[in-house]
Design an enzyme around this catalytic site. Structure first.
Site, PDB file in Angstrom:
ATOM      1  N   CYS A  19      18.562  20.382  -5.970  1.00 38.20           N
ATOM      2  CA  CYS A  19      17.624  20.898  -4.966  1.00 38.20           C
ATOM      3  C   CYS A  19      16.644  19.831  -4.481  1.00 38.20           C
ATOM      4  CB  CYS A  19      16.827  22.050  -5.558  1.00 38.20           C
ATOM      5  SG  CYS A  19      15.955  21.525  -7.036  1.00 38.20           S
ATOM      6  N   ASP A  61      14.047  18.760  -6.154  1.00 38.53           N
ATOM      7  CA  ASP A  61      12.712  18.949  -6.727  1.00 38.53           C
ATOM      8  C   ASP A  61      12.398  17.864  -7.773  1.00 38.53           C
ATOM      9  OD1 ASP A  61      12.373  21.077  -5.114  1.00 38.53           O
ATOM     10  OD2 ASP A  61      12.804  22.588  -6.622  1.00 38.53           O
ATOM     11  N   CYS A  73      10.465  24.795  -8.086  1.00 45.60           N
ATOM     12  CA  CYS A  73      10.433  26.238  -7.874  1.00 45.60           C
ATOM     13  C   CYS A  73       9.794  26.958  -9.071  1.00 45.60           C
ATOM     14  CB  CYS A  73      11.854  26.741  -7.680  1.00 45.60           C
ATOM     15  SG  CYS A  73      12.785  26.639  -9.213  1.00 45.60           S
ATOM     16  N   CYS A 108      17.566  24.602 -12.750  1.00 45.70           N
ATOM     17  CA  CYS A 108      16.132  24.310 -12.703  1.00 45.70           C
ATOM     18  C   CYS A 108      15.612  23.896 -14.086  1.00 45.70           C
ATOM     19  CB  CYS A 108      15.356  25.522 -12.212  1.00 45.70           C
ATOM     20  SG  CYS A 108      16.015  26.216 -10.695  1.00 45.70           S
TER      21      CYS A 108
HETATM   22 FE1  FES Z   1      14.649  23.104  -7.616  1.00 40.73          FE
HETATM   23 FE2  FES Z   1      14.489  25.208  -9.140  1.00 40.73          FE
HETATM   24  S1  FES Z   1      15.212  25.141  -7.093  1.00 40.73           S
HETATM   25  S2  FES Z   1      14.029  23.188  -9.653  1.00 40.73           S
END
Ligand code: FES
Length: 143
Positions: A34, A36, A59, A103
Site C-alpha cells: 500500500c 504506507d 491505516c 498491514c
Molecule cells: Fe497500508 Fe494498512 S493499508 S498498512
C-alpha cells in the site's frame, strides 16, 4: 469488514505513539502493498528494550498492530523481541481481516529494523538479520 475489540481499542487509543530523541535504534519500513510507512524507535539498556515508540503513516490496522508490537516488545531482551512475528502480533489482537494481514508486516518489520540499527550503532554483530522494504536494507548495508 469486522475488526476485533482489541484492534478497535488499540486503533482508538494507540500506546507508545511518538519519537524517542536519543533512541538507541530507529527502524523505518515501507509496506510494498500500500506504500504506507512505519518508524519505530527503541531505547536499549543492558540488552533490554526499556522504551519504544512509533510513528506511522498507515491505516487503522497498521496503527493497531504497531501499538500492540510496542506493548509486546517493551521489557523484552533483544533476542526475545526478534522472535515477535507479524502473525503473533495479529494473534494478540484477536486476528485481523485477511485483506488487512499485510498491514501487520509494518509493525514487526519496523521493530526488527530498529534492532538492526541499534546493533549497527553499538558495533554488535547483527547476524545477517534482514528486513525487506527497510530503508537500511538490513545488516551491513549502507543507509
Ligand atoms: Fe497500508 Fe494498512 S493499508 S498498512
Amino acid at each position: 469488514m469486522r475488526y476485533s475489540k482489541k484492534v478497535m481499542d488499540h486503533f482508538s487509543h494507540p500506546r507508545n505513539v511518538g519519537e524517542i530523541e536519543d533512541a538507541s535504534g530507529v527502524g523505518e519500513v515501507g509496506n510494498p502493498v500500500c506504500g504506507d510507512i512505519m518508524k519505530i524507535y527503541i531505547k536499549v539498556k543492558d540488552n533490554v528494550i526499556t522504551d519504544i515508540k512509533f510513528n506511522t503513516f498507515g491505516c487503522g490496522a497498521a496503527i493497531a498492530t504497531s501499538s500492540m508490537v510496542t506493548e509486546m516488545a517493551k521489557g523484552k531482551t533483544i533476542e526475545e523481541a526478534l522472535k515477535l512475528t507479524n502473525a503473533a502480533v495479529a494473534e494478540a489482537l484477536d486476528g485481523l481481516p485477511p485483506i488487512k494481514m499485510h498491514c501487520s508486516n509494518l509493525a514487526a518489520d519496523g521493530l526488527k529494523a530498529a534492532i538492526i540499527d541499534y546493533k549497527k550503532k553499538s558495533g554488535l554483530p547483527c547476524d545477517n538479520l534482514k528486513v525487506e522494504h527497510s530503508c537500511c536494507g538490513g545488516c551491513g548495508a549502507a543507509k
